[in-house]
Design a protein around this motif. Structure first.
Motif, PDB file in Angstrom:
ATOM      1  N   ILE A   1      29.866   9.006  70.704  1.00  0.00           N
ATOM      2  CA  ILE A   1      29.384  10.379  70.899  1.00  0.00           C
ATOM      3  C   ILE A   1      28.029  10.566  70.228  1.00  0.00           C
ATOM      4  CG2 ILE A   1      29.824  12.791  70.298  1.00  0.00           C
ATOM      5  CD1 ILE A   1      32.808  12.203  70.738  1.00  0.00           C
ATOM      6  N   SER A   2      27.864  10.031  69.025  1.00  0.00           N
ATOM      7  CA  SER A   2      26.599  10.166  68.305  1.00  0.00           C
ATOM      8  C   SER A   2      25.477   9.406  69.006  1.00  0.00           C
ATOM      9  CB  SER A   2      26.754   9.649  66.877  1.00  0.00           C
ATOM     10  OG  SER A   2      27.721  10.405  66.191  1.00  0.00           O
ATOM     11  N   VAL A   3      25.752   8.189  69.428  1.00  0.00           N
ATOM     12  CA  VAL A   3      24.740   7.402  70.127  1.00  0.00           C
ATOM     13  C   VAL A   3      24.391   8.057  71.462  1.00  0.00           C
ATOM     14  CG1 VAL A   3      24.322   5.179  71.263  1.00  0.00           C
ATOM     15  CG2 VAL A   3      25.281   5.238  68.969  1.00  0.00           C
TER      16      VAL A   3
ATOM     17  N   PHE B   1      18.609  12.767  73.711  1.00  0.00           N
ATOM     18  CA  PHE B   1      17.392  13.267  73.072  1.00  0.00           C
ATOM     19  C   PHE B   1      16.200  12.382  73.411  1.00  0.00           C
ATOM     20  CE2 PHE B   1      14.562  12.988  69.309  1.00  0.00           C
ATOM     21  CZ  PHE B   1      13.959  14.213  69.435  1.00  0.00           C
ATOM     22  N   VAL B   2      16.377  11.074  73.319  1.00  0.00           N
ATOM     23  CA  VAL B   2      15.282  10.154  73.628  1.00  0.00           C
ATOM     24  C   VAL B   2      14.867  10.301  75.090  1.00  0.00           C
ATOM     25  CG1 VAL B   2      14.669   7.711  73.840  1.00  0.00           C
ATOM     26  CG2 VAL B   2      15.835   8.522  71.792  1.00  0.00           C
ATOM     27  N   ALA B   3      15.830  10.421  75.986  1.00  0.00           N
ATOM     28  CA  ALA B   3      15.517  10.604  77.406  1.00  0.00           C
ATOM     29  C   ALA B   3      14.775  11.917  77.624  1.00  0.00           C
ATOM     30  CB  ALA B   3      16.792  10.573  78.229  1.00  0.00           C
ATOM     31  N   LEU B   4      15.158  12.956  76.902  1.00  0.00           N
ATOM     32  CA  LEU B   4      14.489  14.253  77.013  1.00  0.00           C
ATOM     33  C   LEU B   4      13.046  14.161  76.534  1.00  0.00           C
ATOM     34  CD1 LEU B   4      14.893  17.241  77.735  1.00  0.00           C
ATOM     35  CD2 LEU B   4      15.637  17.611  75.388  1.00  0.00           C
ATOM     36  N   VAL B   5      12.816  13.477  75.429  1.00  0.00           N
ATOM     37  CA  VAL B   5      11.456  13.326  74.906  1.00  0.00           C
ATOM     38  C   VAL B   5      10.597  12.516  75.876  1.00  0.00           C
ATOM     39  CG1 VAL B   5      10.091  12.267  73.056  1.00  0.00           C
ATOM     40  CG2 VAL B   5      12.082  13.638  72.491  1.00  0.00           C
ATOM     41  N   VAL B   6      11.155  11.458  76.441  1.00  0.00           N
ATOM     42  CA  VAL B   6      10.415  10.661  77.421  1.00  0.00           C
ATOM     43  C   VAL B   6      10.118  11.504  78.662  1.00  0.00           C
ATOM     44  CG1 VAL B   6      10.577   8.673  78.972  1.00  0.00           C
ATOM     45  CG2 VAL B   6      11.236   8.437  76.576  1.00  0.00           C
ATOM     46  N   GLY B   7      11.095  12.293  79.094  1.00  0.00           N
ATOM     47  CA  GLY B   7      10.884  13.163  80.246  1.00  0.00           C
ATOM     48  C   GLY B   7       9.796  14.194  79.992  1.00  0.00           C
ATOM     49  N   ILE B   8       9.772  14.752  78.813  1.00  0.00           N
ATOM     50  CA  ILE B   8       8.726  15.713  78.461  1.00  0.00           C
ATOM     51  C   ILE B   8       7.372  15.012  78.430  1.00  0.00           C
ATOM     52  CG2 ILE B   8       7.821  17.135  76.568  1.00  0.00           C
ATOM     53  CD1 ILE B   8      10.749  17.877  75.952  1.00  0.00           C
TER      54      ILE B   8
ATOM     55  N   GLY C   1       3.491  21.313  76.811  1.00  0.00           N
ATOM     56  CA  GLY C   1       4.243  20.114  76.462  1.00  0.00           C
ATOM     57  C   GLY C   1       4.605  20.080  74.989  1.00  0.00           C
ATOM     58  N   GLY C   2       3.688  20.533  74.147  1.00  0.00           N
ATOM     59  CA  GLY C   2       3.973  20.599  72.710  1.00  0.00           C
ATOM     60  C   GLY C   2       5.101  21.563  72.408  1.00  0.00           C
ATOM     61  N   LEU C   3       5.084  22.699  73.075  1.00  0.00           N
ATOM     62  CA  LEU C   3       6.150  23.677  72.889  1.00  0.00           C
ATOM     63  C   LEU C   3       7.490  23.125  73.381  1.00  0.00           C
ATOM     64  CD1 LEU C   3       6.871  26.514  71.956  1.00  0.00           C
ATOM     65  CD2 LEU C   3       6.360  27.314  74.259  1.00  0.00           C
ATOM     66  N   ALA C   4       7.464  22.432  74.503  1.00  0.00           N
ATOM     67  CA  ALA C   4       8.691  21.816  75.019  1.00  0.00           C
ATOM     68  C   ALA C   4       9.206  20.742  74.059  1.00  0.00           C
ATOM     69  CB  ALA C   4       8.442  21.227  76.394  1.00  0.00           C
ATOM     70  N   LEU C   5       8.293  19.986  73.464  1.00  0.00           N
ATOM     71  CA  LEU C   5       8.697  18.956  72.514  1.00  0.00           C
ATOM     72  C   LEU C   5       9.313  19.565  71.254  1.00  0.00           C
ATOM     73  CD1 LEU C   5       8.680  15.900  72.188  1.00  0.00           C
ATOM     74  CD2 LEU C   5       6.474  16.095  71.074  1.00  0.00           C
ATOM     75  N   VAL C   6       8.716  20.625  70.748  1.00  0.00           N
ATOM     76  CA  VAL C   6       9.267  21.308  69.573  1.00  0.00           C
ATOM     77  C   VAL C   6      10.633  21.910  69.906  1.00  0.00           C
ATOM     78  CG1 VAL C   6       8.936  23.283  68.037  1.00  0.00           C
ATOM     79  CG2 VAL C   6       7.044  21.736  68.482  1.00  0.00           C
ATOM     80  N   ALA C   7      10.766  22.482  71.095  1.00  0.00           N
ATOM     81  CA  ALA C   7      12.059  23.048  71.512  1.00  0.00           C
ATOM     82  C   ALA C   7      13.116  21.954  71.630  1.00  0.00           C
ATOM     83  CB  ALA C   7      11.902  23.782  72.833  1.00  0.00           C
ATOM     84  N   SER C   8      12.726  20.784  72.125  1.00  0.00           N
ATOM     85  CA  SER C   8      13.701  19.692  72.239  1.00  0.00           C
ATOM     86  C   SER C   8      14.133  19.194  70.870  1.00  0.00           C
ATOM     87  CB  SER C   8      13.139  18.547  73.080  1.00  0.00           C
ATOM     88  OG  SER C   8      12.116  17.866  72.385  1.00  0.00           O
ATOM     89  N   ILE C   9      13.227  19.175  69.911  1.00  0.00           N
ATOM     90  CA  ILE C   9      13.588  18.761  68.550  1.00  0.00           C
ATOM     91  C   ILE C   9      14.541  19.777  67.931  1.00  0.00           C
ATOM     92  CG2 ILE C   9      12.682  18.368  66.218  1.00  0.00           C
ATOM     93  CD1 ILE C   9      10.150  17.230  67.583  1.00  0.00           C
ATOM     94  N   ALA C  10      14.259  21.062  68.113  1.00  0.00           N
ATOM     95  CA  ALA C  10      15.140  22.104  67.589  1.00  0.00           C
ATOM     96  C   ALA C  10      16.515  22.029  68.248  1.00  0.00           C
ATOM     97  CB  ALA C  10      14.518  23.479  67.808  1.00  0.00           C
ATOM     98  N   ALA C  11      16.533  21.803  69.557  1.00  0.00           N
ATOM     99  CA  ALA C  11      17.814  21.673  70.260  1.00  0.00           C
ATOM    100  C   ALA C  11      18.575  20.449  69.770  1.00  0.00           C
ATOM    101  CB  ALA C  11      17.577  21.588  71.766  1.00  0.00           C
ATOM    102  N   PHE C  12      17.866  19.352  69.515  1.00  0.00           N
ATOM    103  CA  PHE C  12      18.503  18.141  69.001  1.00  0.00           C
ATOM    104  C   PHE C  12      19.163  18.406  67.648  1.00  0.00           C
ATOM    105  CE2 PHE C  12      18.105  14.250  66.399  1.00  0.00           C
ATOM    106  CZ  PHE C  12      19.021  13.460  67.071  1.00  0.00           C
ATOM    107  N   ILE C  13      18.493  19.123  66.792  1.00  0.00           N
ATOM    108  CA  ILE C  13      19.055  19.442  65.474  1.00  0.00           C
ATOM    109  C   ILE C  13      20.330  20.265  65.637  1.00  0.00           C
ATOM    110  CG2 ILE C  13      18.665  20.767  63.354  1.00  0.00           C
ATOM    111  CD1 ILE C  13      15.697  19.886  63.586  1.00  0.00           C
ATOM    112  N   LEU C  14      20.292  21.267  66.498  1.00  0.00           N
ATOM    113  CA  LEU C  14      21.475  22.102  66.714  1.00  0.00           C
ATOM    114  C   LEU C  14      22.612  21.313  67.363  1.00  0.00           C
ATOM    115  CD1 LEU C  14      19.765  25.403  67.879  1.00  0.00           C
ATOM    116  CD2 LEU C  14      20.787  24.906  65.643  1.00  0.00           C
ATOM    117  N   VAL C  15      22.276  20.457  68.325  1.00  0.00           N
ATOM    118  CA  VAL C  15      23.309  19.656  68.985  1.00  0.00           C
ATOM    119  C   VAL C  15      23.946  18.686  68.004  1.00  0.00           C
ATOM    120  CG1 VAL C  15      23.653  17.821  70.693  1.00  0.00           C
ATOM    121  CG2 VAL C  15      22.432  19.885  71.319  1.00  0.00           C
TER     122      VAL C  15
END
Length: 65
Positions: A13-15, A21-28, A41-55
């Motif tokens: 589950i962790s992996v 997350f890695v796929a999302l960053v590559v997609g962005i 793109g910067g805003l999307a990247l920051v949002a993905s990092i925040a979402a990753f932390i919450l997930v």
């Protein structure tokens, strides 16, 4: 070395969450690449990092014994 009961599920589950997350960053990176990342793109990247932390916090709570 023997894994404890349920540890393989926790690892998978962790992996999986990290792989998403890695796929999302590559997609962005490929989706917002117009000679550079740009503000959207910067805003999307920051949002993905925040979402990753919450997930990952949610995954940690889910997997807590």
């Amino acid at each position: 070395m023997e894994l404890e009961e349920g540890m393989a599920r926790k690892i998978a589950i962790s992996v999986g969450a990290v792989a998403v997350f890695v796929a999302l960053v590559v997609g962005i990176g490929t989706g917002f690449n117009d000679g550079g990342l740009g503000p959207a793109g910067g805003l999307a990247l920051v949002a993905s990092i925040a979402a990753f932390i919450l997930v990952m916090a949610g995954v940690g709570l889910f997997l807590a014994d």
